[in-house]
Structures are given as C-alpha cells and as structure tokens.
Design a protein around this motif. Sequence first.
Motif, mmCIF file in Angstrom:
data_model
loop_
_atom_site.group_PDB
_atom_site.id
_atom_site.type_symbol
_atom_site.label_atom_id
_atom_site.label_comp_id
_atom_site.label_asym_id
_atom_site.label_seq_id
_atom_site.Cartn_x
_atom_site.Cartn_y
_atom_site.Cartn_z
ATOM 1 N N SER A 174 124.774 -21.779 -2.300
ATOM 2 C CA SER A 174 123.403 -21.275 -2.317
ATOM 3 C C SER A 174 122.600 -21.790 -3.494
ATOM 4 N N LEU A 175 123.240 -22.537 -4.400
ATOM 5 C CA LEU A 175 122.517 -23.049 -5.562
ATOM 6 C C LEU A 175 121.619 -24.217 -5.205
ATOM 7 N N VAL A 176 121.891 -24.873 -4.105
ATOM 8 C CA VAL A 176 121.104 -26.040 -3.688
ATOM 9 C C VAL A 176 120.676 -25.849 -2.240
ATOM 10 N N PRO A 177 119.505 -26.338 -1.868
ATOM 11 C CA PRO A 177 119.025 -26.148 -0.501
ATOM 12 C C PRO A 177 119.684 -27.116 0.465
ATOM 13 N N THR A 178 119.691 -26.743 1.744
ATOM 14 C CA THR A 178 120.233 -27.649 2.762
ATOM 15 C C THR A 178 119.377 -28.895 2.879
ATOM 16 N N PHE A 179 118.059 -28.719 2.898
ATOM 17 C CA PHE A 179 117.122 -29.837 2.931
ATOM 18 C C PHE A 179 116.163 -29.691 1.758
ATOM 19 N N ALA A 180 115.821 -30.803 1.149
ATOM 20 C CA ALA A 180 114.984 -30.748 -0.049
ATOM 21 C C ALA A 180 113.545 -30.372 0.267
ATOM 22 N N ASN A 181 113.075 -30.673 1.484
ATOM 23 C CA ASN A 181 111.670 -30.475 1.817
ATOM 24 C C ASN A 181 111.524 -29.751 3.145
ATOM 25 N N PRO A 182 110.385 -29.113 3.363
ATOM 26 C CA PRO A 182 110.131 -28.506 4.672
ATOM 27 C C PRO A 182 109.904 -29.574 5.734
ATOM 28 N N MET A 183 109.885 -29.144 6.960
ATOM 29 C CA MET A 183 109.850 -30.063 8.094
ATOM 30 C C MET A 183 108.583 -30.910 8.122
ATOM 31 N N TRP A 184 107.429 -30.318 7.808
ATOM 32 C CA TRP A 184 106.182 -31.064 7.912
ATOM 33 C C TRP A 184 106.096 -32.188 6.887
ATOM 34 N N ILE A 185 106.700 -31.998 5.707
ATOM 35 C CA ILE A 185 106.721 -33.080 4.719
ATOM 36 C C ILE A 185 107.629 -34.209 5.191
ATOM 37 N N GLU A 186 108.769 -33.851 5.773
ATOM 38 C CA GLU A 186 109.671 -34.877 6.309
ATOM 39 C C GLU A 186 108.973 -35.721 7.370
ATOM 40 N N MET A 187 108.253 -35.065 8.273
ATOM 41 C CA MET A 187 107.557 -35.808 9.327
ATOM 42 C C MET A 187 106.485 -36.720 8.743
ATOM 43 N N ALA A 188 105.760 -36.236 7.724
ATOM 44 C CA ALA A 188 104.714 -37.053 7.110
ATOM 45 C C ALA A 188 105.303 -38.287 6.432
ATOM 46 N N VAL A 189 106.414 -38.117 5.716
ATOM 47 C CA VAL A 189 107.036 -39.244 5.016
ATOM 48 C C VAL A 189 107.638 -40.228 6.020
ATOM 49 N N LEU A 190 108.292 -39.717 7.052
ATOM 50 C CA LEU A 190 108.863 -40.600 8.075
ATOM 51 C C LEU A 190 107.777 -41.408 8.774
ATOM 52 N N SER A 191 106.662 -40.761 9.095
ATOM 53 C CA SER A 191 105.563 -41.456 9.764
ATOM 54 C C SER A 191 104.972 -42.530 8.855
ATOM 55 N N LYS A 192 104.777 -42.188 7.596
ATOM 56 C CA LYS A 192 104.213 -43.156 6.658
ATOM 57 C C LYS A 192 105.128 -44.358 6.496
ATOM 58 N N ARG A 193 106.433 -44.127 6.403
ATOM 59 C CA ARG A 193 107.374 -45.239 6.246
ATOM 60 C C ARG A 193 107.379 -46.132 7.474
ATOM 61 N N SER A 194 107.386 -45.525 8.657
ATOM 62 C CA SER A 194 107.395 -46.307 9.892
ATOM 63 C C SER A 194 106.124 -47.136 10.038
ATOM 64 N N ILE A 195 104.987 -46.541 9.721
ATOM 65 C CA ILE A 195 103.714 -47.266 9.827
ATOM 66 C C ILE A 195 103.663 -48.407 8.815
#
Length: 719
Positions: A405-426
Amino acid sequence: MQKQCRELSLITSLLVRWRAWSPRPRSATSSSASATSARRSLATRRPRTRRSNRPRSIPFVLSFTNITYSVKVRRKIALPNVLRRRPATDPELGFSSAKTILNNVSGEARDGEIMAVMGASGSGKSTLIDALANRMAKGSVKGSITLNGEQLESRMLKVISAYVMQDDLLFPMLTVEETLMFAAEFRLPRTLSKSKKKLRVQALIDQLGLRNAANTVIGDEGHRGVSGGERRRVSIGTDIIHDPILLFLDEPTSGLDSTSAYMVVQVLQRIAKSGSIVIMSIHQPSYRILGLLDRMIFLSRGQTVYSGSPSNLPVFFSDFKHPIPEDENRTEFALDIIRELEGSPGGTKALVEFNKTWHALKRGNDAVSINATNLSLKEAISASISKGKLVSGAAAPGAAAAPASLVPTFANPMWIEMAVLSKRSITNSRRMPELFSVRLGAVMVTGFILATVFWRLDTSPKGVQERVGFFAFAMSTMFYTCADALPVFLQERYIFMRETAYNAYRRSSYVISHAAVSLPSLMFLSLAFAATTFWAVGLDGSFMFYLVIIFASFWAGSSFVTFLSGVVPHVMLGYTIVVAILAYFLLFSGFFITRDRIPGYWIWFHYLSLVKYPYEAVLQNEFDDPVKCFVRGVQIFDNTPLAAVPEELKGKLLESLSSSLGIKITRSTCVTTGADILLQQGVTDLTKMGCLWVTIAWGFFFRILFYLSLLVGSKNKRA
C-alpha cells in the motif's frame, strides 16, 4: 632578465626534486616477478568490501532459494513403436516428459551491487531472470523469492521493479529526450510538476551518458538515428525512469561492441550505486566488464556451478584442480571448463557438488546476515520514499500500512494515461507522413477510378443496376482499405507488453487512446472519398448521410482489423485472414445473392457481414424517395431480350400488356419506384439510421474484443 633567471632556477630545482622522489628503474625480470606476485595476490585475496560515502541505512537484499522450473516436452513416437504391443506401464509410451530448466538455484543480490547470471546458451540464464522478475505463469516456479525476508507480491513487484528486454523496443521517430519524457509521464505521479519531471529526465540523460544524442531520433531501418549502444541505454532509461529498487536485464550487452557494452555496464553500476539491486544475464563479459561486477552465478543446464564474487573465481577453480592461467580471461576459461565437463560422461555433477561444499566453507566470510539491517521491507521502502529513491511512491513515509500500500498500482489516473498515449502516437505518426499519404492516395485513386467508371449515372434500369454495383464495390473498398492498419499494433505489440507488464498504464487507456487517435484520419479519408464520388457519380439522397455512413464503415473496418492485430501474431498471416473474411462479408452482404435466396444454413453469416449494413444504408439513402421513379413505360423491357425491338413494337406490347392486366400502362407510367428496388434487393430489415447505428456498434464491439485480446493474450509471462 632577473625574472627569467629566477624562473629558470625554479624549474631546475623542481627537476632535481622529481628525480630524487622517482623510484629507481627495475630490471625486466624483477618487474615481471612483481607483476606476477601482484596478480597472485589479487587472485587469492578475499572478496572486496564495497566502500561508499552514502550511508547504508536502507539496504535491500533479494534472496532466492531452490528455484526450480520444468517444462513439458512432447515426445515423438515412431509408427512402428505405436503398432507394437507394449505394457501399459512402458515409459516410452508417454506422450510428454518433464524437462528441468532450473534445478534448485539459490543466491542473493544486494542493493548497490550488480549480480550477473552467466552460462552457455540454453543454461537457463534468461529463465532465472524471468523467474525472479515474476514473468512466469503462476505456480510454474517452485522455490522461495524474498525481499528483506518477506515474500514479494506480484502487484508490489511490478511497482518497485523494472525489466529490460533483450530487444530495444522503442518508437523510431521520437528523440531520446522525448522517449524518456513520455516514460516519465507514464511512471512518475501527477503530484510531480512538469518541471520536476523534466529535471528527472535531464538527470537520467546525464546518468546514461546520452547528452550528445538527446535531440536525435531513435531511428529504424529506414531512418538513421542513434547508435546501437545509445539505443540500448535509452531502452534501459525508459524502464528506470521511476528509479526502481529492483532492475532485471536480459542480455543488456547482446549485439554491442566491447566499448558500447562496457559503457552500458558502467551505467548499470551507477544505477546500482544509487541504491538499486541490478540483476542481469550476460553471455561472455570482457575483462573490463568483469571488474564492474560484484556477484556472479554460473549456470550449467539449470544448475549452479559457481556463485560468488568474481575475485574468488581463480581460487574456486584452483581448489577444483583447474587453475586459471594468469594470461586468460577468467570468465572465458570458466565457460570453457564448464563446456568440457558438460561433454564428459559425468557432466557437471562434480562441479555442482564442489560448489555446494566450497560455498558452505566460504559462507561465513562472504555472507552478510539480513538481520543486521534491522529493517523490514515496509521500513526500507518507507525510508527509500523519504530519501527520494522511489519517486513514484505516493504514500507518506512511515505510514502504518502494508508494503504493497506504500506505492500505487498506477502512477497516474486513466485520463492522463490516455492523453500521454495519444500525444506520443500523434508525435510518432506526424514524423512519418508517408504512411498516411499512401493510405490517402489509395482512397483517392479508388474514388477517382469509381467516379470515372460510373460517371453521371442516369435513372434508367441499367443506371439503377450500375448504382447498386457501385455501392457494393464502394462499401467493400472501405473495409479493404483498413487492412493497412494491421501492422500498426503488430509493430507496437512488444512495446505495449513491456510497458503494461510493470503498470506504466492501463490496457483500457491504450485501447481508448488508440481508437481516439484513429478517428481524425478516418474522418479525413471519408471526406476525401465522399467528395470524390458523390457528385461525379450523380448520386441522389443526402450527402451528409453518405459521408457519415462511409465514416462508420471506416470505423468498423479499422476496429475489425485492430482486433485481428491483437490476435494474429504475424503480418502476412493477418493479411491472409483479413482478405479472406472481408471476401466472405462481401459475398453474404446481399449484393451477389439477396437475403431471401441465401440458404438457411448460411443466413447467420449474412447478419454477421460488416458490409451488409453500410451497403443497405446507402441503398436506402439513394432509393428511399417515394416520389422519384426509376422505370417508366417501355423501360420495363430494357433488361430483357425485348430491349432490341423497335419502339413501335414496344408500344404495342405495352398496350397488349395493359389490356391483359386491366391496368393502363403508358410510356410515362411509373412502373418501379425506389421502394420497389429496395424490395427487390431484400433491403427490408432495418431503416438507414438503424443500419448506421449497427455499423457504429460493430466498431465498438471489435474494440471491446481488442481489449479482451490484450487482457488475455498479453500477459507477458512464460507458461
């Protein structure tokens, strides 16, 4: 002049002092003897103790005991052996046997050190790395793996560790700095500001020795980019951006020249000194690389034949009655001895047993008890977070919580992940405009050919037939054009598997961003095709609906091909399946054979056809006008053998037909309307809006299947 004399006097006095301080020259014999003595003392001294200025207050120790892994191997049974009568208990009748890949392998790795797993090809090096990194199917590995004496949960291991594959899996058109920045966006929490993430990336670039290549693209076969050694360091950097506690590497020096390989291991040494446990497999390190290693494990057919410090290697083989010559590379000599023993009748059994005995005698001098640290796993992780080691940590240090419980499963929420993935792909796609240009060119050429072939169709019976043919070909073209999207995910598959294996982002985020990024290009292709064909062919109905149904067709086709790319592992196999299935869709769409004429045992395929719904939608958009007439009077003979008779005779036939039917049919009487044409084509199930919604729903359905294929087929674990 006096000043120059003083300077000359000062230089003379310095030369005299230097000669007095310098040692007397020795003879070649004494020099050689001294060097030999130094080498012997180096070979016989005890393992060195690492000295560092940083306090050893937060040590981590990864221990693994009796790691065993076996696979089932199918036996080939010759036909005569099968036909012969044998007892049921005969072992040769078995269809499979167990092959042991790892056999009771034990060891220990500490933070601040590099542990190298060595051995010949097939000895089990990569398997051991995968087992320690939890990349094996659940329950397939036997033994114990602990960190600071506590069992590691899978979720916890994903967050505090990183795994670097042997292949460099990177986007070719991103620069080194952009690649690491995107990795930082994924792995570092949103609580860190943009400026702090950039500082982390810049620090990592310096740590990896990539400052001169920071603004150079990665490159591929068609684009020149960074060198092989730089590419390998970038690949390592993407996995250590979050400063992991555990770092696993599979053959990080494979395919590199000696200098590049040495620079890579130097980077790993700096990472280890920062407080990480570095475990890597390596085939045959050079003498310089050997000096950077702290611990070694030699494997032979899955068994440990040596475990300890590189400096103890000469003593070990000397005690084994196989001393290492002074002018030989230690690891090369050890591998040669192991290979010779593997070819002997007794194998390496004697060396395995000797290693156990020798290691038991040396254990007191070489081992350090974990209890001396007095730090549990939770305390060690909390201390790491407080000192900034685990930069992706979110919990407050010292919190009364379980280590997981000291560290999160994912570092960021879902909407940030989608934004970064979209930016990288573009960003990556924008630098390869030829890919979209080729696809746009194919759509434009197809539209131009169709526009010129079906130029300005009239409303005669022949025109109606030609319009139906145009719609069937045009709608199927939408789906065939989408086949070029097949290699996109196949090229990104292993990047996706590497990133999601250690929770860089959610699979659902990837699926949604993948779909969102494709929409603008699909809309542009739809507009280009619709504008090229609608007015040139002389179509009726709504242009906007024609445009939307083409866009929906592209969406459904792209989703279908994307789903197949998640299931099919090879491009050529994927193309074969796509072409075959789309041909079946066209066959059962209702153009070649109407729905009423399709055999009952194939009717299910008619409703599964992706081409059916957009095809019926454009037919209704074209012929659903109750006022417009498509066949008048004598035009009823146009598609019959009577089409060639004179007009006067057609008029008399029409009068005779009217008297027989009791209905007056003149040359201007409307005989066939659009509704009649739709009825003839069997288009009676759904309205055009219903067909549109079903087509769009097919696209979402295949995107969901794509997500499930990633969920099931991209576990990134061995069986």
